[in-house]
Design a protein around this motif. Structure first.
Motif, short mmCIF file in Angstrom:
data_model
loop_
_atom_site.label_atom_id
_atom_site.label_comp_id
_atom_site.label_asym_id
_atom_site.label_seq_id
_atom_site.Cartn_x
_atom_site.Cartn_y
_atom_site.Cartn_z
N PRO A 9 -32.06 -5.87 41.71
CA PRO A 9 -33.35 -6.49 41.25
C PRO A 9 -33.38 -7.58 40.74
O PRO A 9 -32.09 -7.96 40.18
CB PRO A 9 -33.77 -5.16 40.26
N LEU A 10 -34.34 -8.25 40.93
CA LEU A 10 -34.36 -9.98 40.52
C LEU A 10 -35.53 -10.25 40.37
O LEU A 10 -36.61 -9.70 40.74
CB LEU A 10 -33.54 -10.57 41.63
N VAL A 11 -35.74 -11.69 39.54
CA VAL A 11 -36.73 -12.44 39.62
C VAL A 11 -36.18 -13.70 40.25
O VAL A 11 -35.29 -14.12 39.73
CB VAL A 11 -37.25 -12.66 38.30
N ILE A 12 -36.81 -14.17 41.24
CA ILE A 12 -36.42 -15.16 42.05
C ILE A 12 -37.38 -16.15 42.11
O ILE A 12 -38.43 -15.87 42.50
CB ILE A 12 -35.60 -14.91 43.43
N SER A 69 -32.97 -28.48 48.73
CA SER A 69 -33.59 -27.41 48.42
C SER A 69 -33.63 -27.13 46.80
O SER A 69 -32.71 -27.34 46.10
CB SER A 69 -32.55 -26.21 49.01
N ARG A 70 -34.38 -26.34 46.35
CA ARG A 70 -34.50 -25.87 45.20
C ARG A 70 -34.86 -24.27 44.78
O ARG A 70 -35.79 -23.87 45.16
CB ARG A 70 -35.65 -26.50 44.25
N VAL A 71 -33.81 -23.74 44.26
CA VAL A 71 -34.08 -22.26 43.80
C VAL A 71 -33.53 -21.90 42.42
O VAL A 71 -32.50 -22.60 42.22
CB VAL A 71 -33.23 -21.39 44.89
N VAL A 72 -34.10 -21.11 41.65
CA VAL A 72 -33.64 -20.68 40.44
C VAL A 72 -33.88 -19.30 40.40
O VAL A 72 -34.66 -18.58 40.64
CB VAL A 72 -34.77 -21.18 39.41
N PHE A 73 -32.52 -18.62 40.02
CA PHE A 73 -32.53 -17.20 39.63
C PHE A 73 -32.57 -16.94 38.29
O PHE A 73 -32.08 -17.59 37.37
CB PHE A 73 -31.12 -16.51 40.13
N SER A 74 -33.44 -15.96 37.73
CA SER A 74 -33.58 -15.87 36.33
C SER A 74 -33.87 -14.41 36.09
O SER A 74 -34.52 -13.40 36.87
CB SER A 74 -34.79 -16.67 35.61
N PHE A 75 -33.34 -13.78 35.05
CA PHE A 75 -33.33 -12.58 34.29
C PHE A 75 -32.99 -11.51 35.58
O PHE A 75 -33.74 -10.54 35.96
CB PHE A 75 -34.68 -12.06 34.04
N THR A 76 -32.00 -11.69 36.59
CA THR A 76 -31.65 -11.18 37.65
C THR A 76 -30.36 -10.36 37.50
O THR A 76 -29.34 -10.92 36.93
CB THR A 76 -31.24 -12.30 38.70
N PHE A 77 -30.46 -9.08 37.96
CA PHE A 77 -29.04 -8.33 37.94
C PHE A 77 -28.39 -8.66 39.28
O PHE A 77 -28.91 -8.24 40.41
CB PHE A 77 -29.40 -6.72 37.89
N MET A 78 -27.30 -9.08 39.15
CA MET A 78 -26.39 -9.56 40.50
C MET A 78 -25.26 -8.38 40.32
O MET A 78 -24.43 -8.49 39.50
CB MET A 78 -26.02 -10.79 40.30
N ASP A 79 -25.34 -7.74 41.56
CA ASP A 79 -24.17 -6.61 41.60
C ASP A 79 -22.91 -7.46 42.24
O ASP A 79 -22.86 -8.85 42.37
CB ASP A 79 -24.25 -5.81 42.76
N LYS A 80 -21.84 -6.93 42.17
CA LYS A 80 -20.47 -7.46 42.42
C LYS A 80 -20.23 -8.02 43.68
O LYS A 80 -19.43 -8.61 43.88
CB LYS A 80 -19.24 -6.65 42.22
N ILE A 81 -21.15 -7.62 44.68
CA ILE A 81 -21.01 -8.29 46.12
C ILE A 81 -21.37 -9.67 46.14
O ILE A 81 -20.98 -10.53 47.07
CB ILE A 81 -21.97 -7.48 47.06
N GLY A 101 -30.22 -23.18 40.16
CA GLY A 101 -30.15 -23.06 38.99
C GLY A 101 -30.18 -21.47 38.55
O GLY A 101 -30.69 -20.52 39.22
N GLU A 102 -29.69 -21.21 37.36
CA GLU A 102 -29.58 -19.76 36.87
C GLU A 102 -30.03 -19.66 35.38
O GLU A 102 -29.72 -20.46 34.75
CB GLU A 102 -28.22 -19.10 37.20
N TYR A 103 -30.68 -18.74 35.20
CA TYR A 103 -30.98 -18.42 33.72
C TYR A 103 -30.98 -16.94 33.33
O TYR A 103 -31.77 -16.31 33.90
CB TYR A 103 -32.38 -18.81 33.77
#
Length: 367
Positions: free
Chosen positions: A9-12, A280-292, A313-315
């Motif tokens: 699950p993510l907010v991207i 390119s511009r991308v930000v992942f925030s409040f994201t659950f990232m699995d080990k993959i 970016g990441e947050y």
């Protein structure tokens, strides 16, 4: 962002600004870093200004407290005069196919037209032109209808030439103010490693002010073509293998799931601001990232010059794949202040056009 088969699950956020000019690649890394900092600072300042204005407008506050949402004038009028037509393959609706229903709508339509699409698998190639704004696809939440196709970029079109990625979409939306609720968009063409012309889009969205709620997008290579415009995705499922979210769109993905079915390493997002995504511009925030998710997290596709031009970016992400230890050095970890402009519907100007999918804010009636 790279991954193998799994989902999380993510907010991207796919970030794109048309008013930013692409600079020469001869810039130094220090100069580029200064430029990015100015860009981030500009977003923070604009967010502050908007927040201040909102607080100062007592009329808007009163309307908000009364449960009334302000929308742009065209949208307000369209919602006040909405109509509903039904699509059912067994003949019990107004139309048997989605295409027939769309063809019944007059050009330059100025009212919300809700296509109540009954459960089933619709094997149609859908195109919604710019002259048909304010269209809504409404499916059943317990049994969403599926629109399916299998065209690829290499398939010959009507003119005998390859369709290319743009025309491969099962559903293509060029109109503004499109909404989809409880729908499945699918392209069943498989991705073969090393093949050319295998791009197979499930949905292309090229109109602005479009929203997707509880929708699923199934494909392999290039599943969701987030082409251009302001877009909002909420509680959606997106599956693919290679670059399965890509385009130039300025979009917010909230409470969504990404499922990679790649057999080898592949990219989840490929946001572009030039022909090759060099800005390119991308930000992942409040994201659950699995080990993959690979420790490096991001790829420059073998061109190190891009390292000083992209903004990744990441947050406040979590999960084993969110470990920053092995990240590429040009990843940007946002502070609370820097993240604020990107973590809400403000980012896509949602306060002017987003309307609840289950309640018409103009008439207080459900769709």
């Amino acid at each position: 962002m790279a991954s193998k088969s799994h989902y999380f699950p993510l907010v991207i956020f796919l970030l794109s600004f048309s008013n930013v000019t692409a600079k020469s690649a001869s810039w130094s890394a220090d100069s580029r870093e200064t430029d990015f900092q100015k860009w981030v600072s500009w977003n923070v300042q604009k967010h502050r200004e908007k927040s201040t204005m909102s607080q100062a407008e007592s009329t808007s506050q009163a309307l908000a407290e009364a449960g009334v949402k302000l929308v742009d004038d065209k949208l307000r009028k369209a919602e006040m005069h909405k109509v509903r037509i039904s699509v059912c393959q067994n003949g019990t609706g107004d139309f048997k196919t989605i295409t027939e229903a769309l063809n019944s709508i007059p050009s330059y339509n100025n009212r919300r037209v809700i296509l109540d699409i009954k459960p089933g698998v619709y094997r149609e190639k859908i195109s919604i032109p710019r002259k048909l704004p304010f269209i809504t696809f409404l499916g059943n939440s317990s049994d969403p209808p599926t629109i399916t196709g299998n065209d690829t970029a290499s398939v010959a079109g009507k003119d005998g030439r390859p369709m290319k990625t743009f025309q491969s979409a099962t559903v293509a939306v060029d109109a503004n103010y499109f909404v989809a609720i409880n729908m499945k968009f699918e392209n069943t063409a498989p991705h073969e490693i090393g093949s050319i012309g295998g791009q197979a889009v499930a949905l292309r969205i090229s109109g602005t002010k479009a929203a997707f709620y509880n929708c699923s997008f199934y494909g392999s290579q290039d599943t969701l073509y987030d082409h251009k415009g302001l877009h909002y995705f909420n509680n959606c499922f997106i599956q693919g293998s290679v670059d399965f979210i890509f385009g130039y769109g300025k979009s917010l993905y909230e409470n969504c799931y990404l499922n990679s079915i790649a057999k080898k390493v592949a990219s989840l997002t490929a946001q572009k601001r030039s022909t090759w995504g060099d800005y390119s511009r991308v930000v992942f925030s409040f994201t659950f990232m699995d080990k993959i998710v690979l420790p490096r997290g991001w790829s420059d596709w073998g061109d190190q010059k891009r390292d000083t031009r992209v903004f990744y970016g990441e947050y406040k992400c979590s999960g084993p794949g969110a470990n920053l230890t092995g990240r590429v050095p040009w990843t940007r970890i946002l502070t609370d202040e820097e993240a604020m402009p990107f973590i809400g519907t403000y980012y896509v100007d949602g306060d002017t056009w987003l309307i609840s999918p289950y309640k018409n804010w103009i008439t207080s009636e459900p769709y």
